[in-house]
Design a protein around this motif. Structure first.
Motif, PDB file in Angstrom:
ATOM      1  N   GLU A  37       0.888  -1.084   0.011  1.00  0.00           N
ATOM      2  CA  GLU A  37      -0.123  -0.082  -0.139  1.00  0.00           C
ATOM      3  C   GLU A  37       0.669   1.204   0.033  1.00  0.00           C
ATOM      4  O   GLU A  37       1.931   1.326   0.684  1.00  0.00           O
ATOM      5  N   LYS A  38       0.394   2.250  -0.836  1.00  0.00           N
ATOM      6  CA  LYS A  38       1.058   3.424  -0.857  1.00  0.00           C
ATOM      7  C   LYS A  38       1.125   4.274   0.903  1.00  0.00           C
ATOM      8  O   LYS A  38       0.380   4.311   1.252  1.00  0.00           O
ATOM      9  N   PRO A  39       2.287   4.641   1.112  1.00  0.00           N
ATOM     10  CA  PRO A  39       2.386   4.956   2.442  1.00  0.00           C
ATOM     11  C   PRO A  39       1.971   6.397   2.571  1.00  0.00           C
ATOM     12  O   PRO A  39       1.993   7.288   1.440  1.00  0.00           O
ATOM     13  N   HIS A  40       1.669   7.134   3.612  1.00  0.00           N
ATOM     14  CA  HIS A  40       0.881   8.031   3.748  1.00  0.00           C
ATOM     15  C   HIS A  40       2.123   8.954   4.821  1.00  0.00           C
ATOM     16  O   HIS A  40       2.879   8.464   5.292  1.00  0.00           O
ATOM     17  N   ASN A  41       2.064  10.297   4.654  1.00  0.00           N
ATOM     18  CA  ASN A  41       2.751  11.079   5.475  1.00  0.00           C
ATOM     19  C   ASN A  41       4.483  11.224   5.146  1.00  0.00           C
ATOM     20  O   ASN A  41       5.199  11.091   6.100  1.00  0.00           O
ATOM     21  N   VAL A  42       4.646  10.597   4.007  1.00  0.00           N
ATOM     22  CA  VAL A  42       6.015  10.812   3.627  1.00  0.00           C
ATOM     23  C   VAL A  42       6.140  10.848   2.182  1.00  0.00           C
ATOM     24  O   VAL A  42       5.342  10.442   1.429  1.00  0.00           O
ATOM     25  N   GLU A  43       7.409  11.437   1.781  1.00  0.00           N
ATOM     26  CA  GLU A  43       7.284  11.633   0.250  1.00  0.00           C
ATOM     27  C   GLU A  43       7.688  10.395  -0.276  1.00  0.00           C
ATOM     28  O   GLU A  43       8.571   9.709  -0.111  1.00  0.00           O
TER      29      GLU A  43
END
Length: 374
Positions: A37-43
Motif C-alpha cells: 500500500e502507498k505510504p502516507h505522510n512521507v514523500e
C-alpha cells in the motif's frame, strides 16, 4: 548465459513495464520497510519524479563545471549508475584524456589503446557524486542506501510503531527500473539542450551507462548517440556489428528447434567467450534473432520446459536451459489459447519445487508462467 541481460534490455527498450506493486520505505535508524500500500505522510518518489531528480542533479553539475577553468574541449558527459544504485556524473576533456593516455602508454608500453580507453567513464578525470548534485543528491543518497538492503523481495515488512519514515520509492524503480530512468534523464537533458553552457568539441557525446559493458555498447549508448557518430567513435563496434549481422543472416532460415539448439554454446557460457558475446552482443540479441519465429518459438520452448519439469533431478545445466527457454517466451508474441493452457499446467510443476530461498528461481518461473497464462 546471463538472461538478466535480456530482462534488463527488455526494460531499457520499454518492452517490459517497470511498474510493480509495492513501495520501499527508508526509515530512521537504517530501517527499510516494504509495503504493497502507498505510504502516507512521507514523500513517495515515483518514476517521473526520479527522472526529474536526475535531470536537476546533472544540471547542478553542469552549472558547477561551467564556472571551472577546466570547461574547455569537453568531449564526453556520462550519467552513470550500477547494480549498487549509486548515481554519478563523469566528464572528460581532451587535455585530461591526453594526460591519461600518456600515463597509460608509460605503464603499458606494449599495449594497444583503443576508443574504449577514451570513453571509459572510470578513466575520466572529472567525477561528481550525489553530494555534488544539490538538493536532488540528498534523495539519490537515500536511493543508494537501498543497495544495502539484504532481501529486496516481495515479503511485506509493514511500518511498525515507532518507525520514522524518511522517504519511499516505488518498487519498480528500485528493482531494475532505475536503469531505464537514468537513460530517460539523459534523453531529457539532450532534448532540453542542457549542455549548451559547456565548451564542447564537435564530436561531443552525452550518454548513460548502467555499468554493463555489453548492454552499454549494444543498447544504452546507442539511444543518445546518433549512429554515424557512434560508429566513427567506435570503429571496432561497427566491424563487430557487421560480423554479427552476417552470422544472423546466414541463420535466418533455421527452425525454432534449430535456433534454440544453435545458441546452446552461448547458453552454457558463463564467461562471455563465445559468439555473440565476442562481438559485444548480449543475451538480448540472441532472443531478438528468434523473435520472428513467433508461435513456433513458443511451442518449442514450452515443449522443452515440459521435459525439464518432468525430471526428478536437475543438474546445473538444466537450470541454465530452463532460464533460457523461459526467457524465450517473452519474444514469441501473444500466446495462443493452447500455449496459455500449457503455461497454466507448467506453473504449479515449477512452483512445487520452491521449498527454500535457494530455489527462488522456481517461484519466479511459476509466476512468469502464470502471467503468460492469464
Amino acid at each position: 548465459m546471463n538472461t538478466y541481460e535480456s530482462t534488463l534490455s527488455r526494460i531499457l527498450e520499454e518492452r517490459t513495464p517497470i511498474d510493480r506493486p509495492g513501495y520501499y520505505i527508508i526509515c530512521q535508524e537504517d530501517k527499510t520497510r516494504f509495503t504493497l500500500e502507498k505510504p502516507h505522510n512521507v514523500e513517495v518518489i515515483h518514476a517521473d519524479k526520479f527522472v526529474a531528480l536526475l535531470v536537476e542533479g546533472c544540471k547542478e553539475v553542469i552549472r558547477t563545471f561551467e564556472q571551472s577553468s577546466d570547461n574547455l574541449d569537453l568531449y564526453a558527459f556520462c550519467l552513470y549508475t550500477s547494480e549498487f544504485k549509486e548515481v554519478r556524473v563523469y566528464l572528460n576533456t581532451l587535455s585530461a584524456y591526453e594526460t591519461t593516455l600518456k600515463q597509460h602508454e608509460a605503464k603499458y608500453p606494449d599495449s594497444e589503446h583503443s576508443s574504449f580507453l577514451k570513453y571509459n567513464p572510470g578513466d575520466y578525470s572529472f567525477q561528481f557524486w550525489a553530494e555534488d548534485m544539490g538538493p536532488a543528491g540528498n534523495i539519490l543518497d537515500y536511493f543508494r542506501d537501498l543497495s544495502d538492503y539484504p532481501s529486496l523481495t516481495d515479503e511485506v515488512l509493514p511500518l511498525e510503531a515507532g518507525d520514522q519514515p524518511l522517504i519511499a520509492f516505488e518498487r519498480g524503480i528500485v528493482e531494475a527500473g532505475y536503469n531505464l530512468l537514468v537513460l530517460k534523464a539523459m534523453q531529457q537533458l539532450i532534448a532540453e539542450d542542457a549542455f549548451t553552457p559547456l565548451k564542447r568539441t564537435d564530436h561531443f557525446i552525452a550518454y548513460a551507462s548502467i555499468n554493463e559493458p555489453l548492454l552499454d555498447y549494444s543498447v544504452v549508448m546507442r539511444k543518445t548517440i546518433r549512429r554515424e557518430l557512434f560508429y566513427s567513435l567506435f570503429p571496432e563496434v561497427k566491424e563487430k556489428d557487421l560480423l554479427f549481422e552476417e552470422a544472423v543472416s546466414a541463420n535466418s532460415k533455421l527452425t525454432a528447434a534449430q535456433y534454440l539448439d544453435y545458441w546452446l554454446d552461448a547458453v552454457h557460457d558463463q564467461y562471455n567467450r563465445t559468439f555473440p558475446y565476442t562481438l559485444n552482443r548480449s543475451a538480448y540479441d540472441i532472443f531478438c534473432q528468434m523473435e520472428h519465429l513467433g508461435s513456433a518459438l513458443a511451442e518449442e520452448s514450452l515443449r522443452r520446459l515440459l521435459q525439464l519439469a518432468g525430471q526428478n533431478d536437475w543438474a546445473s545445466e538444466d537450470y541454465y536451459l530452463a532460464s533460457y527457454y523461459m526467457e524465450s517466451l517473452f519474444y514469441t508474441g501473444p500466446m495462443t489459447p493452447e500455449h496459455k493452457e500449457i503455461c497454466r499446467m507448467l506453473a504449479p510443476m515449477f512452483g512445487v519445487r520452491h521449498v527454500s530461498i535457494m530455489d527462488d528461481e522456481f517461484k519466479d518461473w511459476a509466476e512468469i508462467l502464470e502471467a503468460f497464462a492469464a
